[in-house]
Scaffold this motif. Structure first.
Motif, mmCIF file in Angstrom:
data_model
loop_
_atom_site.group_PDB
_atom_site.id
_atom_site.type_symbol
_atom_site.label_atom_id
_atom_site.label_comp_id
_atom_site.label_asym_id
_atom_site.label_seq_id
_atom_site.Cartn_x
_atom_site.Cartn_y
_atom_site.Cartn_z
ATOM 1 N N PRO A 1 -56.027 -70.975 -19.817
ATOM 2 C CA PRO A 1 -55.373 -72.121 -20.462
ATOM 3 C C PRO A 1 -55.460 -73.399 -19.637
ATOM 4 N N GLU B 1 -52.203 -71.520 -28.454
ATOM 5 C CA GLU B 1 -52.712 -70.163 -28.268
ATOM 6 C C GLU B 1 -51.771 -69.115 -28.863
ATOM 7 N N ASP C 1 -63.820 -69.684 -23.283
ATOM 8 C CA ASP C 1 -62.911 -68.547 -23.405
ATOM 9 C C ASP C 1 -63.757 -67.285 -23.338
ATOM 10 N N LEU D 1 -51.142 -76.507 -25.155
ATOM 11 C CA LEU D 1 -52.192 -75.507 -25.329
ATOM 12 C C LEU D 1 -51.599 -74.107 -25.426
ATOM 13 N N ARG D 2 -50.516 -73.861 -24.680
ATOM 14 C CA ARG D 2 -49.857 -72.552 -24.796
ATOM 15 C C ARG D 2 -49.342 -72.339 -26.215
ATOM 16 N N ARG E 1 -51.136 -78.926 -21.095
ATOM 17 C CA ARG E 1 -51.036 -77.519 -20.701
ATOM 18 C C ARG E 1 -49.905 -76.830 -21.464
#
Length: 244
Positions: A96, A141, A106, A137-138, A134
């Motif tokens: 990440p 995901e 990835d 992005l979590r 950051r």
């Protein structure tokens, strides 16, 4: 920002409950075996898992509603702790933290394993490499993980729990091998060197936390001490993984 943290723990319980019902453990699972798993899932696992996914998906707006329009949160994360893509690559940062710096990479897509090449999903990428990206992005995901799990449940096969012919006393053939997977903190790789005996000559485990920690001094200088809290938290470094 303690309330969003508690909200995250609330949804985490749904996941841990499923783990506990499956293998009896809430933290250290000891469930996967060479060639399969230790025992089958419970008959109501699929229904409970789908219910948990629906709840988590619906609760995602709680996090963004609390944080993404909060001026204090935005001030303390946007433009703070910028990790440039070149710096991330040079230090071997992965997962990440790498994708939040704009690098579209990835392992599940670039070097597929298991069934990831059979699922329809997207690699989450953010462009700015700061604490805010950051964090975002979590969340991206989580949404992609929900989609992958739903597809996996749709295609869940019947059959044996373990592959036939698997022995407990596994002996690696002579030579060397490196295999890697994508985990929550980046590339998790295992290097094994063997002479064909019962024990390998060398085993090296590569986790994502070490590289992220080593890059920290090169992009987190000349910042407030308080900013280091947000920077370190969004890097998601786990010190026991560094020690390993």
């Amino acid at each position: 920002a303690y309330t969003p943290f508690l909200y995250g723990l609330r949804e985490r319980e749904l996941i841990i409950d499923l783990f506990e019902e499956t293998c009896g453990q809430r933290l250290t699972y000891n469930y996967i075996r060479i060639g399969g798993v230790s025992q089958d899932i419970r008959p109501d696992f699929v229904a409970k898992c789908r219910q948990a996914l629906d709840i988590i998906s619906a609760k995602m707006s709680d996090y963004t509603g609390l944080l993404n329009e909060n001026p204090i949160w935005l001030h303390r994360t946007k433009g703070v702790g910028v990790l440039p893509a070149e710096t991330a690559i040079n230090y071997g940062v992965s997962g990440p933290n790498l994708r939040a710096s704009g690098v579209n990479y990835d392992i599940r897509r670039n070097d597929p394993y298991l069934l990831y090449d059979k699922f329809n999903w997207k690699v989450a990428v953010r462009p700015d490499g700061d604490c805010f990206d950051r964090y975002m992005l979590r969340l991206d995901e989580i949404q992609q993980s929900i989609s992958i799990i739903r597809q996996a449940l749709d295609g869940l096969p019947e059959g044996e729990l373990m592959a036939k012919g698997v022995t407990v006393n596994y002996k690696a053939p002579a030579g060397e091998v490196y295999h890697r997977v994508e985990n929550s903190r980046g590339e998790l790789g295992v290097y094994i060197q063997s002479d064909g005996g019962k024990k390998p000559l060398r085993v090296k485990i590569r986790g994502g936390s070490y590289n992220a920690l080593m890059a920290l001094p090169h992009f987190a200088t000349n910042v407030l001490i308080a900013d280091l809290v947000a920077i370190f938290a969004t890097l998601d470094v786990i010190m026991p993984e560094v020690d390993r």
